[in-house]
Design a protein around this motif. Structure first.
Motif: not given
Length: 382
Positions: A211-213, A216-218, A224-226
């Motif tokens: 999970v890169g930047p 993560k943004a997508k 989806i944060h955790t």
């Protein structure tokens, strides 16, 4: 605090969403350690030069066009990190001390570290000069727990080599890696089978491998944060939004990852790159600048016997935007002249560029199985 060490137990039941792919199917019980050296390059420099100890140190070029290869923890407190332009690092930390990298020394120290690993197990999967997975399900010293082995390894690295390492212990590679990050620097953490799923639920998604930047943004846009958020998503939804990686995310969010530690892991690519003192716009100048880069790559191919079919050209522009252009041949490249011809044809095909060029790199991948021993996945800097 170190959690109690237990052997892995087979998962009870199977999460919905279809059968897991082969790499996630239940294997024999495992005990896996992930060892990660603390600020490796910078720590070696501080070890060898007492005047640098306790100070903010960056390994890399200090010029206007330099890039930080590694930063000491004292420098990291100011926000300095690897791959950061040196001018930015200097702005964040005015007292930053730049040290030229000594890759021959780092590789020699890495060899010493692996010799310590080999006292406990032959199943060692190096990821780079400064980190590796170890499968200690059965070990050469008959030690009962992986926790004790990890403690001994860290103590040996400290006493014999004068450096510190962090270690993670768990029942799979994904969780062992998370565990080693959890107590850095100079720490250790154990994630047992009982702890695994709950531990993953509380992790921010950017801590997950893969999970890169951009991902993560997508994920954040999708709510989806955790790990808990990720686990609540259906497998078809994750595949629809993240392709093949969606299946990977589905299973690791449940603490499931049964990839074996591969002692014979085949290197995926070999490459070299060069950052230029002045930006380039001229094709002939770029061709000339690529000659020593090609030499470096081919020298490694000749030394190890490795051959590959895919040639990739890396171009970084003055604003740090990056592009790559690749071509795959039906056969392995067998001469330096053939490598150079394909690199130059790829460069010419991509030219002209809309922006000045700061860096050029060359790599070979789709490597054949006939390659020889060196397994370090490290870009060969010039």
């Amino acid at each position: 605090m170190i959690a109690e060490d237990h052997e892995e137990r087979a998962p009870q039941g199977r999460p919905s969403g279809g059968d897991p792919p082969r790499q996630f199917q239940t294997p024999p019980h495992r005990k896996i350690i992930h060892v990660d050296m603390d600020a490796f390059f910078a720590s070696v420099e501080q070890r060898d030069n007492p005047d640098l100890r306790g100070k903010a140190v960056a390994v890399g070029g200090s010029s206007e066009r330099g890039v930080v290869a590694a930063a000491s923890y004292e420098a990291r407190k100011f926000g300095v990190h690897s791959a950061m332009p040196s001018v930015t690092a200097r702005r964040k930390c005015p007292d930053l001390i730049f040290v030229k990298p000594r890759f021959d020394v780092y590789k020699a120290v890495s060899t010493q570290i692996r010799e310590i690993f080999a006292e406990y197990t032959a199943i060692i999967e190096p990821l780079s000069l400064d980190e590796a997975y170890l499968d200690v399900t059965t070990n050469l010293k008959g030690i009962e727990t992986a926790t004790e082995i990890a403690q001994e390894i860290r103590a040996a690295i400290r006493s014999k080599i004068g450096l510190t390492a962090s270690a993670g212990v768990s029942y799979n590679k994904f969780l062992a890696k998370l565990a080693s990050d959890h107590r850095k620097p100079d720490g250790m953490f154990v994630i047992t089978p009982r702890m695994g799923p709950a531990f993953v639920e509380g992790m921010a998604v950017e801590k997950f491998h893969g999970v890169g930047p951009a991902t993560k943004a997508k994920m954040n846009r999708l709510g989806i944060h955790t790990g808990r958020d990720l686990r609540s998503q259906a497998l078809p939804f994750l595949i629809e939004n993240f392709g093949k990686a969606g299946g990977h995310f589905y299973w690791i969010s449940r603490g499931v990852d049964h990839r074996p530690v591969r002692a014979d892991r085949i290197r995926k690519s070999v490459g070299a790159e060069q950052t230029f003192a002045l930006d380039m716009t001229d094709l002939a100048a770029m061709r000339e600048a690529l000659e020593p880069v090609i030499d470096k790559v081919w020298r490694h191919c000749e030394t190890t016997g490795v051959r590959g079919r895919t040639v990739t050209l890396k171009v970084k522009f003055s604003d740090f935007d990056l592009i790559t252009r690749s071509r795959t041949l039906p056969h392995a490249i067998d001469t330096r002249a053939e490598l150079a011809r394909n690199v130059f044809e790829t460069l010419t095909g991509a030219f002209p560029f809309r922006k000045p060029v700061r860096l050029l790199g060359v790599s070979i991948s789709s490597l054949g199985a006939a390659q020889a021993g060196d397994q370090d996945q490290l870009t060969l800097g010039l």
